[in-house]
Write a protein that holds these residues in place. Structure first.
Motif, PDB file in Angstrom:
ATOM      1  N   ALA A   1     -12.940  37.243 -76.724  1.00  0.00           N
ATOM      2  CA  ALA A   1     -14.127  36.573 -76.661  1.00  0.00           C
ATOM      3  C   ALA A   1     -14.381  35.544 -75.513  1.00  0.00           C
ATOM      4  O   ALA A   1     -15.175  35.311 -74.926  1.00  0.00           O
ATOM      5  CB  ALA A   1     -14.434  35.574 -78.153  1.00  0.00           C
ATOM      6  N   ARG A   2     -13.112  34.800 -75.333  1.00  0.00           N
ATOM      7  CA  ARG A   2     -12.940  33.973 -74.215  1.00  0.00           C
ATOM      8  C   ARG A   2     -13.036  34.861 -72.907  1.00  0.00           C
ATOM      9  O   ARG A   2     -13.819  34.373 -71.934  1.00  0.00           O
ATOM     10  CB  ARG A   2     -11.605  33.079 -74.145  1.00  0.00           C
ATOM     11  CG  ARG A   2     -11.381  32.277 -73.051  1.00  0.00           C
ATOM     12  CD  ARG A   2     -10.060  31.302 -73.337  1.00  0.00           C
ATOM     13  NE  ARG A   2     -10.214  30.624 -74.265  1.00  0.00           N
ATOM     14  CZ  ARG A   2     -10.761  29.439 -74.841  1.00  0.00           C
ATOM     15  NH1 ARG A   2     -11.444  28.948 -73.703  1.00  0.00           N
ATOM     16  NH2 ARG A   2     -10.686  28.773 -76.020  1.00  0.00           N
ATOM     17  N   LYS A   3     -12.176  35.837 -72.582  1.00  0.00           N
ATOM     18  CA  LYS A   3     -12.341  36.740 -71.655  1.00  0.00           C
ATOM     19  C   LYS A   3     -13.725  37.091 -71.355  1.00  0.00           C
ATOM     20  O   LYS A   3     -14.334  37.266 -70.056  1.00  0.00           O
ATOM     21  CB  LYS A   3     -11.545  37.861 -71.581  1.00  0.00           C
ATOM     22  CG  LYS A   3     -11.485  38.767 -70.566  1.00  0.00           C
ATOM     23  CD  LYS A   3     -10.634  37.926 -69.310  1.00  0.00           C
ATOM     24  CE  LYS A   3     -10.430  38.697 -68.017  1.00  0.00           C
ATOM     25  NZ  LYS A   3      -9.770  38.085 -67.008  1.00  0.00           N
ATOM     26  N   PHE A   4     -14.428  37.527 -72.312  1.00  0.00           N
ATOM     27  CA  PHE A   4     -15.795  38.028 -72.069  1.00  0.00           C
ATOM     28  C   PHE A   4     -16.737  36.915 -71.599  1.00  0.00           C
ATOM     29  O   PHE A   4     -17.586  37.217 -70.649  1.00  0.00           O
ATOM     30  CB  PHE A   4     -16.371  38.533 -73.502  1.00  0.00           C
ATOM     31  CG  PHE A   4     -17.910  38.854 -73.675  1.00  0.00           C
ATOM     32  CD1 PHE A   4     -18.555  39.689 -72.953  1.00  0.00           C
ATOM     33  CD2 PHE A   4     -18.837  37.947 -74.296  1.00  0.00           C
ATOM     34  CE1 PHE A   4     -19.972  39.793 -72.761  1.00  0.00           C
ATOM     35  CE2 PHE A   4     -20.117  37.981 -74.148  1.00  0.00           C
ATOM     36  CZ  PHE A   4     -20.613  39.157 -73.532  1.00  0.00           C
ATOM     37  N   VAL A   5     -16.812  35.734 -72.291  1.00  0.00           N
ATOM     38  CA  VAL A   5     -17.530  34.913 -71.844  1.00  0.00           C
ATOM     39  C   VAL A   5     -17.224  34.318 -70.246  1.00  0.00           C
ATOM     40  O   VAL A   5     -18.147  34.099 -69.579  1.00  0.00           O
ATOM     41  CB  VAL A   5     -17.395  33.583 -72.499  1.00  0.00           C
ATOM     42  CG1 VAL A   5     -18.218  32.497 -72.246  1.00  0.00           C
ATOM     43  CG2 VAL A   5     -18.028  33.874 -74.133  1.00  0.00           C
ATOM     44  N   GLU A   6     -15.750  33.775 -70.136  1.00  0.00           N
ATOM     45  CA  GLU A   6     -15.357  33.579 -68.788  1.00  0.00           C
ATOM     46  C   GLU A   6     -15.776  34.606 -67.774  1.00  0.00           C
ATOM     47  O   GLU A   6     -16.299  34.219 -66.726  1.00  0.00           O
ATOM     48  CB  GLU A   6     -13.834  33.606 -68.980  1.00  0.00           C
ATOM     49  CG  GLU A   6     -13.244  32.443 -69.592  1.00  0.00           C
ATOM     50  CD  GLU A   6     -11.687  32.397 -69.443  1.00  0.00           C
ATOM     51  OE1 GLU A   6     -11.096  33.404 -68.952  1.00  0.00           O
ATOM     52  OE2 GLU A   6     -11.241  31.213 -69.852  1.00  0.00           O
ATOM     53  N   ALA A   7     -15.472  35.820 -67.982  1.00  0.00           N
ATOM     54  CA  ALA A   7     -16.045  36.906 -66.817  1.00  0.00           C
ATOM     55  C   ALA A   7     -17.559  37.062 -66.800  1.00  0.00           C
ATOM     56  O   ALA A   7     -18.036  37.057 -65.645  1.00  0.00           O
ATOM     57  CB  ALA A   7     -15.736  38.175 -67.502  1.00  0.00           C
ATOM     58  N   THR A   8     -18.228  36.980 -67.759  1.00  0.00           N
ATOM     59  CA  THR A   8     -19.793  36.646 -67.739  1.00  0.00           C
ATOM     60  C   THR A   8     -20.429  35.690 -67.050  1.00  0.00           C
ATOM     61  O   THR A   8     -21.381  35.611 -66.274  1.00  0.00           O
ATOM     62  CB  THR A   8     -20.680  36.922 -69.167  1.00  0.00           C
ATOM     63  OG1 THR A   8     -20.097  38.146 -69.831  1.00  0.00           O
ATOM     64  CG2 THR A   8     -21.820  37.070 -69.001  1.00  0.00           C
ATOM     65  N   ALA A   9     -19.683  34.368 -67.111  1.00  0.00           N
ATOM     66  CA  ALA A   9     -19.874  33.231 -66.517  1.00  0.00           C
ATOM     67  C   ALA A   9     -19.896  33.354 -65.087  1.00  0.00           C
ATOM     68  O   ALA A   9     -20.504  32.550 -64.264  1.00  0.00           O
ATOM     69  CB  ALA A   9     -19.134  32.016 -67.054  1.00  0.00           C
ATOM     70  N   LYS A  10     -18.734  33.843 -64.728  1.00  0.00           N
ATOM     71  CA  LYS A  10     -18.423  33.884 -63.288  1.00  0.00           C
ATOM     72  C   LYS A  10     -19.223  35.044 -62.645  1.00  0.00           C
ATOM     73  O   LYS A  10     -19.679  34.601 -61.642  1.00  0.00           O
ATOM     74  CB  LYS A  10     -16.811  34.487 -63.167  1.00  0.00           C
ATOM     75  CG  LYS A  10     -15.873  33.663 -63.607  1.00  0.00           C
ATOM     76  CD  LYS A  10     -14.397  34.171 -63.468  1.00  0.00           C
ATOM     77  CE  LYS A  10     -13.231  33.266 -63.874  1.00  0.00           C
ATOM     78  NZ  LYS A  10     -11.987  33.649 -63.631  1.00  0.00           N
ATOM     79  N   ALA A  11     -19.753  35.974 -63.259  1.00  0.00           N
ATOM     80  CA  ALA A  11     -20.653  36.941 -62.850  1.00  0.00           C
ATOM     81  C   ALA A  11     -22.039  36.043 -62.491  1.00  0.00           C
ATOM     82  O   ALA A  11     -22.680  36.483 -61.347  1.00  0.00           O
ATOM     83  CB  ALA A  11     -20.819  38.309 -63.729  1.00  0.00           C
ATOM     84  N   ILE A  12     -22.324  35.502 -63.587  1.00  0.00           N
ATOM     85  CA  ILE A  12     -23.646  34.616 -63.325  1.00  0.00           C
ATOM     86  C   ILE A  12     -23.491  33.792 -62.046  1.00  0.00           C
ATOM     87  O   ILE A  12     -24.525  33.665 -61.054  1.00  0.00           O
ATOM     88  CB  ILE A  12     -24.186  33.980 -64.519  1.00  0.00           C
ATOM     89  CG1 ILE A  12     -24.165  34.780 -65.763  1.00  0.00           C
ATOM     90  CG2 ILE A  12     -25.185  32.650 -64.318  1.00  0.00           C
ATOM     91  CD1 ILE A  12     -24.423  33.819 -67.059  1.00  0.00           C
ATOM     92  N   GLU A  13     -22.476  33.152 -62.025  1.00  0.00           N
ATOM     93  CA  GLU A  13     -22.293  32.347 -60.816  1.00  0.00           C
ATOM     94  C   GLU A  13     -22.165  32.950 -59.261  1.00  0.00           C
ATOM     95  O   GLU A  13     -22.612  32.587 -58.333  1.00  0.00           O
ATOM     96  CB  GLU A  13     -21.278  31.278 -60.820  1.00  0.00           C
ATOM     97  CG  GLU A  13     -21.469  30.137 -61.853  1.00  0.00           C
ATOM     98  CD  GLU A  13     -22.660  29.666 -61.553  1.00  0.00           C
ATOM     99  OE1 GLU A  13     -22.679  28.849 -60.559  1.00  0.00           O
ATOM    100  OE2 GLU A  13     -23.695  29.537 -62.347  1.00  0.00           O
ATOM    101  N   TRP A  14     -21.622  34.296 -59.631  1.00  0.00           N
ATOM    102  CA  TRP A  14     -21.478  35.260 -58.179  1.00  0.00           C
ATOM    103  C   TRP A  14     -22.976  35.627 -57.810  1.00  0.00           C
ATOM    104  O   TRP A  14     -23.325  35.397 -56.880  1.00  0.00           O
ATOM    105  CB  TRP A  14     -20.769  36.359 -58.647  1.00  0.00           C
ATOM    106  CG  TRP A  14     -20.500  37.107 -57.509  1.00  0.00           C
ATOM    107  CD1 TRP A  14     -19.585  37.177 -56.651  1.00  0.00           C
ATOM    108  CD2 TRP A  14     -21.381  38.361 -57.075  1.00  0.00           C
ATOM    109  NE1 TRP A  14     -19.940  38.378 -55.635  1.00  0.00           N
ATOM    110  CE2 TRP A  14     -21.109  38.958 -55.856  1.00  0.00           C
ATOM    111  CE3 TRP A  14     -22.563  38.716 -57.658  1.00  0.00           C
ATOM    112  CZ2 TRP A  14     -21.666  39.933 -55.197  1.00  0.00           C
ATOM    113  CZ3 TRP A  14     -23.064  39.856 -57.097  1.00  0.00           C
ATOM    114  CH2 TRP A  14     -22.641  40.500 -55.762  1.00  0.00           C
TER     115      TRP A  14
END
Length: 350
Positions: free
Chosen positions: A252-265
């Protein structure tokens, strides 16, 4: 595979209420994740996450996977959807591991005791990304009251556009009985403009490339927009089931972290580079899609950094549903409906 025809069906309040009967099945873990048990590489409990996508579109989890942020997790595409309520319903029934919808639709599902938690915002409204509700030039419709007895096209029921339309009508002083006389008609987004110009509907809901192309052709103007009503805000969130979070906290943490980083990218990368990346992703996945729409991508529309969820992005719709009589006062507390726990930007100012 989730039946793709379901994505074209209207998902009204009755469907959401009917869904409560299936919550027990979800609690039994039907397809809860693609692989559970001992943690995989890096302590991740599952190897892949099942999801629904959109034709000719790239989601932030898909972008995260392509950028390498999601590894060692992989995504497993099971079909497309154009309906947020249907997408999160698929999470509840265990057909997918995550899905996203308008926050108002999520609140309705939570009120029906659905065991889900919103974990990250993924779309919204800003100066570049918004939706207008358009009439033909010369239309007799000038005010909200003129909409009584008229038809408005939306992509699905029980989601973003229905809430925005009804909020507009409320603010303009229409009674509940008068609002019920405004008919919402489900029309595929790609044919909405044509349907308006053929006078088969009175108002067309248009956003993104479909709005821009329609405006280029001329002859239409907005009666109102969602940005006029609410300003800049995140409008929808991805959800996970509570069981998935409990059994797979690292995933769950990995999914959110990765998605958050993609949004900021996507937020910080030059627009041309974002579009080029989207085109590459669509070409590489080989689904025989038209990638034209991504050329018109302008912004994330997400208000909070990395998709951080703000309390008012849920309290607005809780209050609205109380006013509508769908919820009782105090039945739901907005701050208890979502979590930013897994978001790496949670300690930064939005």
């Amino acid at each position: 595979m989730v039946n793709r025809l379901r994505a074209k069906r209207a998902v009204a309040a009755a469907a959401i209420l009917a869904l409560t009967a299936s919550l027990a099945l979800a609690g039994c873990g039907k397809g809860e994740s693609s692989a559970t048990g001992a943690p995989a590489a890096g302590g991740i409990e599952v190897t892949e996450l099942r999801y629904q996508g959109g034709v000719g579109a790239v989601t932030y989890p898909e972008l995260a996977e392509d950028l390498g942020y999601l590894a060692p997790l992989k995504l497993k595409f099971i079909g497309n959807t154009i309906s947020g309520p249907q997408d999160i319903q698929s999470v509840v029934t265990g057909d997918t591991d995550f899905g996203g919808a308008f926050n108002g639709a999520i609140v309705k599902l939570l009120a029906a005791k659905a065991p889900i938690t919103p974990v990250i915002a993924y779309y919204g409204v800003d100066d570049n990304t918004w939706t207008g509700y358009y009439v033909l030039d010369g239309s007799p419709i000038k005010t909200a009251r003129d909409l009584i007895g008229k038809k408005i096209a939306v992509n699905t029921l029980g989601a973003h556009h229905e809430f925005v339309i009804k909020e507009y009508l409320h603010r303009e002083g229409l009674t509940k009985e008068e609002i019920e006389q405004v008919t919402l008609v489900v029309v595929p987004p790609v044919t909405t403009e044509q349907t308006l110009r053929a006078n088969q509907i009175d108002v067309a809901t248009l956003g993104g490339v479909l709005r821009d192309k329609a405006l280029e052709r001329g002859g239409i103007h907005p009666l109102f927009t969602d940005k006029d009503l609410f300003g800049t805000f995140s409008a929808g969130s991805y959800v996970l089931t509570n069981r998935f979070i409990k059994e797979n906290p690292n995933a769950a943490r990995k999914f959110v972290e990765a998605t958050a980083k993609a949004i900021e990218w996507a937020r910080t990368t030059p627009r041309d580079e974002v579009i080029a990346r989207y085109e590459k992703i669509i070409a590489d996945r080989g689904r025989k899609e038209d990638a034209t729409a991504v050329k018109f991508w302008k912004s994330t529309g997400v208000a909070g950094k990395g998709g951080l969820i703000a309390e008012e992005e849920f309290s607005t719709w809780v209050d609205w549903l109380v006013k509508e009589g769908t919820l009782k006062e105090g039945q739901l507390e907005a701050k208890e409906l979502y979590t930013n726990e897994f978001n790496p930007f949670r300690n930064e100012a939005q």
